[in-house]
Design a protein around this motif. Structure first.
Motif, PDB file in Angstrom:
ATOM      1  N   ALA A 186       0.833  -1.205   0.000  1.00 23.80           N
ATOM      2  CA  ALA A 186       0.000   0.000   0.000  1.00 23.80           C
ATOM      3  C   ALA A 186       0.868   1.256   0.000  1.00 23.80           C
ATOM      4  CB  ALA A 186      -0.936  -0.004   1.205  1.00 23.80           C
ATOM      5  N   ILE A 187       1.957   1.245   0.781  1.00 20.82           N
ATOM      6  CA  ILE A 187       2.886   2.382   0.792  1.00 20.82           C
ATOM      7  C   ILE A 187       3.513   2.565  -0.583  1.00 20.82           C
ATOM      8  CG2 ILE A 187       5.092   3.198   1.716  1.00 20.82           C
ATOM      9  CD1 ILE A 187       4.300   1.840   4.389  1.00 20.82           C
ATOM     10  N   LEU A 188       3.948   1.466  -1.165  1.00 23.08           N
ATOM     11  CA  LEU A 188       4.574   1.511  -2.488  1.00 23.08           C
ATOM     12  C   LEU A 188       3.604   2.031  -3.547  1.00 23.08           C
ATOM     13  CD1 LEU A 188       6.949   0.858  -4.304  1.00 23.08           C
ATOM     14  CD2 LEU A 188       6.282  -1.541  -4.255  1.00 23.08           C
ATOM     15  N   LEU A 189       2.378   1.526  -3.527  1.00 22.37           N
ATOM     16  CA  LEU A 189       1.363   1.968  -4.485  1.00 22.37           C
ATOM     17  C   LEU A 189       1.018   3.440  -4.287  1.00 22.37           C
ATOM     18  CD1 LEU A 189      -0.830  -1.217  -4.199  1.00 22.37           C
ATOM     19  CD2 LEU A 189       0.157  -0.408  -6.348  1.00 22.37           C
ATOM     20  N   TYR A 190       0.956   3.871  -3.040  1.00 23.77           N
ATOM     21  CA  TYR A 190       0.672   5.280  -2.745  1.00 23.77           C
ATOM     22  C   TYR A 190       1.754   6.182  -3.340  1.00 23.77           C
ATOM     23  CZ  TYR A 190       0.147   9.569  -0.017  1.00 23.77           C
ATOM     24  OH  TYR A 190       0.015  10.887   0.361  1.00 23.77           O
ATOM     25  N   GLU A 191       3.016   5.779  -3.193  1.00 25.69           N
ATOM     26  CA  GLU A 191       4.109   6.595  -3.713  1.00 25.69           C
ATOM     27  C   GLU A 191       4.111   6.638  -5.237  1.00 25.69           C
ATOM     28  OE1 GLU A 191       7.214   6.072   0.041  1.00 25.69           O
ATOM     29  OE2 GLU A 191       7.736   5.251  -1.914  1.00 25.69           O
ATOM     30  N   LEU A 192       3.583   5.591  -5.861  1.00 28.18           N
ATOM     31  CA  LEU A 192       3.518   5.554  -7.320  1.00 28.18           C
ATOM     32  C   LEU A 192       2.219   6.146  -7.872  1.00 28.18           C
ATOM     33  CD1 LEU A 192       4.970   1.975  -7.932  1.00 28.18           C
ATOM     34  CD2 LEU A 192       6.129   4.157  -8.307  1.00 28.18           C
ATOM     35  N   GLY A 193       1.337   6.599  -6.972  1.00 31.31           N
ATOM     36  CA  GLY A 193       0.062   7.178  -7.399  1.00 31.31           C
ATOM     37  C   GLY A 193      -0.940   6.149  -7.892  1.00 31.31           C
ATOM     38  N   LEU A 194      -0.784   4.898  -7.456  1.00 27.99           N
ATOM     39  CA  LEU A 194      -1.639   3.813  -7.948  1.00 27.99           C
ATOM     40  C   LEU A 194      -2.607   3.262  -6.899  1.00 27.99           C
ATOM     41  CD1 LEU A 194       1.059   1.741  -9.913  1.00 27.99           C
ATOM     42  CD2 LEU A 194      -0.563   3.415 -10.831  1.00 27.99           C
ATOM     43  N   LEU A 195      -2.525   3.737  -5.680  1.00 34.03           N
ATOM     44  CA  LEU A 195      -3.300   3.105  -4.613  1.00 34.03           C
ATOM     45  C   LEU A 195      -4.794   3.250  -4.821  1.00 34.03           C
ATOM     46  CD1 LEU A 195      -3.297   1.559  -1.965  1.00 34.03           C
ATOM     47  CD2 LEU A 195      -3.091   3.727  -0.734  1.00 34.03           C
ATOM     48  N   ASN A 196      -5.243   4.386  -5.312  1.00 32.89           N
ATOM     49  CA  ASN A 196      -6.681   4.616  -5.451  1.00 32.89           C
ATOM     50  C   ASN A 196      -7.346   3.710  -6.481  1.00 32.89           C
ATOM     51  OD1 ASN A 196      -6.818   6.580  -3.476  1.00 32.89           O
ATOM     52  ND2 ASN A 196      -6.459   8.276  -4.897  1.00 32.89           N
ATOM     53  N   LYS A 197      -6.560   3.147  -7.391  1.00 35.95           N
ATOM     54  CA  LYS A 197      -7.169   2.242  -8.375  1.00 35.95           C
ATOM     55  C   LYS A 197      -6.749   0.774  -8.150  1.00 35.95           C
ATOM     56  CE  LYS A 197      -3.857   2.654 -12.244  1.00 35.95           C
ATOM     57  NZ  LYS A 197      -3.787   2.879 -13.713  1.00 35.95           N
ATOM     58  N   THR A 198      -6.277   0.505  -6.954  1.00 35.03           N
ATOM     59  CA  THR A 198      -5.810  -0.848  -6.628  1.00 35.03           C
ATOM     60  C   THR A 198      -6.563  -1.394  -5.421  1.00 35.03           C
ATOM     61  OG1 THR A 198      -3.597  -0.320  -7.432  1.00 35.03           O
ATOM     62  CG2 THR A 198      -3.808  -2.260  -6.029  1.00 35.03           C
ATOM     63  N   TYR A 199      -6.928  -2.670  -5.498  1.00 38.09           N
ATOM     64  CA  TYR A 199      -7.434  -3.394  -4.336  1.00 38.09           C
ATOM     65  C   TYR A 199      -6.466  -4.519  -4.005  1.00 38.09           C
ATOM     66  CZ  TYR A 199     -11.891  -1.021  -3.935  1.00 38.09           C
ATOM     67  OH  TYR A 199     -12.859  -0.066  -3.736  1.00 38.09           O
ATOM     68  N   ILE A 200      -6.106  -4.608  -2.733  1.00 36.23           N
ATOM     69  CA  ILE A 200      -5.211  -5.655  -2.254  1.00 36.23           C
ATOM     70  C   ILE A 200      -6.035  -6.648  -1.443  1.00 36.23           C
ATOM     71  CG2 ILE A 200      -3.182  -6.175  -0.841  1.00 36.23           C
ATOM     72  CD1 ILE A 200      -2.293  -3.257  -1.295  1.00 36.23           C
ATOM     73  N   TYR A 201      -6.067  -7.887  -1.882  1.00 31.68           N
ATOM     74  CA  TYR A 201      -6.724  -8.968  -1.146  1.00 31.68           C
ATOM     75  C   TYR A 201      -5.658  -9.623  -0.278  1.00 31.68           C
ATOM     76  CZ  TYR A 201     -10.634  -8.605  -4.462  1.00 31.68           C
ATOM     77  OH  TYR A 201     -11.696  -8.163  -5.218  1.00 31.68           O
ATOM     78  N   ALA A 202      -5.808  -9.547   1.025  1.00 31.14           N
ATOM     79  CA  ALA A 202      -4.813 -10.086   1.956  1.00 31.14           C
ATOM     80  C   ALA A 202      -5.449 -11.226   2.740  1.00 31.14           C
ATOM     81  CB  ALA A 202      -4.320  -8.989   2.895  1.00 31.14           C
ATOM     82  N   THR A 203      -4.914 -12.431   2.567  1.00 30.36           N
ATOM     83  CA  THR A 203      -5.557 -13.614   3.154  1.00 30.36           C
ATOM     84  C   THR A 203      -4.565 -14.418   3.985  1.00 30.36           C
ATOM     85  OG1 THR A 203      -5.071 -15.075   1.265  1.00 30.36           O
ATOM     86  CG2 THR A 203      -7.086 -13.762   1.150  1.00 30.36           C
ATOM     87  N   ASP A 204      -5.122 -15.133   4.948  1.00 30.01           N
ATOM     88  CA  ASP A 204      -4.331 -16.041   5.769  1.00 30.01           C
ATOM     89  C   ASP A 204      -5.270 -17.101   6.321  1.00 30.01           C
ATOM     90  OD1 ASP A 204      -1.312 -15.734   7.134  1.00 30.01           O
ATOM     91  OD2 ASP A 204      -2.692 -16.991   8.284  1.00 30.01           O
ATOM     92  N   ILE A 205      -4.734 -18.264   6.611  1.00 29.10           N
ATOM     93  CA  ILE A 205      -5.545 -19.352   7.162  1.00 29.10           C
ATOM     94  C   ILE A 205      -5.932 -19.071   8.608  1.00 29.10           C
ATOM     95  CG2 ILE A 205      -3.581 -20.726   7.973  1.00 29.10           C
ATOM     96  CD1 ILE A 205      -5.099 -23.235   7.113  1.00 29.10           C
TER      97      ILE A 205
END
Length: 384
Positions: A227-246
């Motif tokens: 999310a930090i990386l995407l924010y710095e590249l200006g891509l966070l607003n058009k990205t969804y990150i699915y974060a999963t764990d058992i």
């Protein structure tokens, strides 16, 4: 959630027992109201049955501890370790029947080796009763972790331990936690994140929207790093990150976005090595002993429980990170997982594995080809 509340006679001490998980907004508001009484000099709060607490509760009891108005008692190991990691002092309360464990000094190496066939039957019974499938895990790793739980429970006979796990949910929970691997870090393997920054995400920036899947996200440091990386590249607003764990408890911990500051120097160094040029700390609100991720970095992350082994295809992603998951699985199970990931990946997408993982013995080359070999980044075979 139930609350048992009583006051110590002729004093301003309030005892609160929280029974069960705090699952709803109403539960949270009710507990916070009980912790607001201005005439109380000290709160004694005992969490009975809770493995997780949400951010608002954690922040409240942290503040009360800071001003010396609160003593905290915890009956669940997972919650105890979480609060301790955040620097919130609490006491771990063991049931009387478990006190003997503290005096058990038998080293793991002195435990008798377990019969593989017996362990495999045990794992199949766990799958049938609880729905968690460990039958595809590396058997030596599973046996080691079973031994750890047997030591915790002070049980030396495997047959007795198996019966206890299948009969008593609390003992299964201890085994479940010991089988869960939660090693993670911000910008872990920074050279991989550098390639994501300079090669992968610059390629994906032309997409109208981006979907990323973090498999085995643990406490959330990997998706928050993204999310930090995407924010710095200006891509966070058009990205969804699915974060999963058992592990459903670690998912709730990840949602909180609260992290110890004990590794902050390493976090800053990894961020800088990954190509970050800003102040890493600016992405957090700092407390005395922990830091809280900024809310704008949380809004596009979807945390939820999911097993890449048992639950199958999730969506169609442009980028999948499945790092340090395959190493715990048998080659046959690795192949199943890689097949699932190949079917979950966009035709022109990218797969990132862990530094010690690859496609050598698991049939993965049927689905993927090298893109950046050193960083273990792959693309679909048919896309080349």
């Amino acid at each position: 959630m139930d609350l048992n509340i009583h006051y110590i006679q002729n004093s301003y001490i309030k005892n609160i027992s929280v029974i069960g998980e705090i699952e709803t907004k109403e539960d949270t508001e009710r507990l916070l109201r009980e912790l607001e009484a201005s005439n109380i000099l000290e709160f004694n709060i005992t969490f009975i049955g809770a493995n997780t607490l949400n951010t608002r509760i954690v922040e409240k009891i942290s503040y009360l501890r800071k001003i010396l108005k609160c003593k905290i008692y915890v009956l669940k190991r997972f919650l105890y370790l979480y609060l301790q990691d955040l620097g919130i002092k609490c006491e771990y309360v063991l049931k009387k029947s478990l006190h003997a464990k503290l005096n058990n000094k038998t080293p793991i190496s002195e435990l008798r080796s377990l019969d593989t066939d017996m362990v495999n039957r045990f794992l199949e019974n766990i799958r049938l009763k609880f729905g968690y499938d460990y039958t595809g895990y590396q058997i030596d790793s599973v046996i080691r972790r079973i031994n750890i739980t047997m030591l915790r429970e002070n049980i030396s006979c495997f047959e007795q331990f198996e019966a206890a796990v299948l009969k008593e949910p609390e003992i299964f929970e201890q085994l479940f936690l010991d089988l869960s691997i939660n090693t993670t870090g911000f910008f872990r393997d920074p050279d991989v994140f550098l390639m994501l920054r300079n090669r992968i995400l610059t390629y994906l920036c032309s997409y109208s929207h981006i979907k990323i899947w973090c498999v085995g996200c643990s406490s959330g440091k990997e998706p928050y790093s993204l999310a930090i990386l995407l924010y710095e590249l200006g891509l966070l607003n058009k990205t969804y990150i699915y974060a999963t764990d058992i592990n459903p408890y670690i998912i709730e911990e990840a949602k909180n976005g609260l992290f110890s500051t004990s590794n902050i120097d390493k976090d800053i160094l990894n961020y800088q090595k990954s190509g970050g040029t800003r102040n890493f700390v600016d992405y957090f609100d700092l407390n005395d002993s922990y830091m809280k991720i900024k809310s704008h970095l949380q809004k596009n992350i979807l945390f939820f429980q999911h097993s890449v082994i048992g639950n199958g295809i999730l969506n169609e992603f442009q980028l999948i990170l499945c790092r340090n998951v395959l190493i715990y699985l048998t080659p046959q199970t690795q192949e199943k997982v890689l097949f699932t990931l190949s079917k979950s990946l966009d035709f022109t997408g990218f797969l990132v594995l862990g530094k010690s993982e690859g496609m050598l013995l698991n049939g993965g080359h049927s689905f993927f080809v090298n893109y950046l070999a050193k960083e273990k980044i792959y693309r679909l075979k048919q896309s080349i």
